[in-house]
Design a protein around this motif. Structure first.
Motif, short mmCIF file in Angstrom:
data_model
loop_
_atom_site.label_atom_id
_atom_site.label_comp_id
_atom_site.label_asym_id
_atom_site.label_seq_id
_atom_site.Cartn_x
_atom_site.Cartn_y
_atom_site.Cartn_z
N ILE A 63 0.89 -1.26 -0.01
CA ILE A 63 0.01 0.00 -0.07
C ILE A 63 0.92 1.31 -0.06
O ILE A 63 0.70 2.04 -0.89
CB ILE A 63 -1.00 0.08 1.35
CG1 ILE A 63 -2.10 -1.05 1.13
CG2 ILE A 63 -1.51 1.32 1.54
CD1 ILE A 63 -2.75 -1.19 2.14
N ALA A 64 1.82 1.15 0.75
CA ALA A 64 2.73 2.30 0.95
C ALA A 64 3.44 2.69 -0.56
O ALA A 64 3.57 3.77 -0.71
CB ALA A 64 3.70 2.24 1.98
N SER A 65 3.74 1.49 -1.06
CA SER A 65 4.63 1.79 -2.53
C SER A 65 3.59 2.26 -3.42
O SER A 65 4.23 2.84 -4.60
CB SER A 65 5.07 0.42 -2.77
OG SER A 65 4.08 -0.44 -3.37
N ARG A 66 2.35 2.22 -3.40
CA ARG A 66 1.60 2.92 -4.32
C ARG A 66 1.13 4.33 -3.92
O ARG A 66 0.27 5.01 -4.66
CB ARG A 66 0.26 2.12 -4.08
CG ARG A 66 0.37 0.58 -4.53
CD ARG A 66 -1.03 -0.10 -4.58
NE ARG A 66 -1.37 -0.34 -5.90
CZ ARG A 66 -2.60 -0.89 -5.99
NH1 ARG A 66 -3.28 -1.56 -5.19
NH2 ARG A 66 -2.78 -1.43 -7.13
N GLY A 67 1.96 5.07 -2.94
CA GLY A 67 1.69 6.32 -2.57
C GLY A 67 0.38 6.82 -1.76
O GLY A 67 0.07 7.96 -1.59
#
Length: 178
Positions: A63-67
């Motif tokens: 989720i964090a890697s998707r901004g």
């Protein structure tokens, strides 16, 4: 007001473009964050916070890697927001009849608390038996205080037609305080 509702039902932003304000959305039980990521791609000036519990996977990292902004919050906890701060809360599959009634009602009141007046709660794919919908859940939503803008039901057939399970979808609004 009518235009704002029509735009939201069409998948567009509930606020006027060009106002310079940032909308804050909450996606409850975001899984891998696909829904939130798609909504973020469609909207400018929106911050989407996604809740995830990392069950059987590294959902939070993905989720964090998707901004997206993520929080590690379970349904039984208070949402970490002040009153009247969120524009939209969305839940898909997480809030359903598998949750004890008292915990579900707690979650609904907490969602109502953090939505701003005129904010929307988009309940997507809530499932239950037909008798539960008629006898319990409709009354629960009315008790919390949401105004029904859209309410659709349909048969859930994966366990067989004899179970009389229902999906329901709802677009609810927090009342505007005069």
């Amino acid at each position: 007001m009518r235009q704002r509702r029509a735009r939201l039902q069409d998948g567009a932003s509930p606020r006027n473009e060009g106002t310079g304000s940032v909308m804050i959305w909450l996606h409850i039980g975001g899984g891998s964050g696909t829904f939130a990521a798609r909504m973020r791609e469609r909207e400018r000036n929106v911050a989407i916070i996604t809740t995830s519990m990392n069950f059987d996977g590294t959902f939070n990292s993905f989720i964090a890697s998707r901004g997206l902004i993520l929080t590690h919050v379970s349904i039984s906890q208070w949402l970490p927001f002040f009153e009247n701060t969120l524009d939209i809360a969305h839940s898909m599959h997480v809030l359903s009849n598998w949750i004890p009634d008292s915990m579900l009602e707690f979650a609904l009141y907490d969602i109502y608390r953090v939505l701003r007046p005129g904010g929307f709660f988009w309940l997507d794919r809530f499932f239950c038996a037909r008798w539960q919908l008629d006898e319990m859940y409709m009354a629960m939503f009315d008790r919390v205080g949401f105004k029904r803008l859209r309410w659709n039901t349909g048969m859930k057939l994966d366990r067989g037609i004899q179970k009389n399970d229902q999906y329901f979808y709802a677009l609810l609004e927090k009342h505007i305080i005069p």
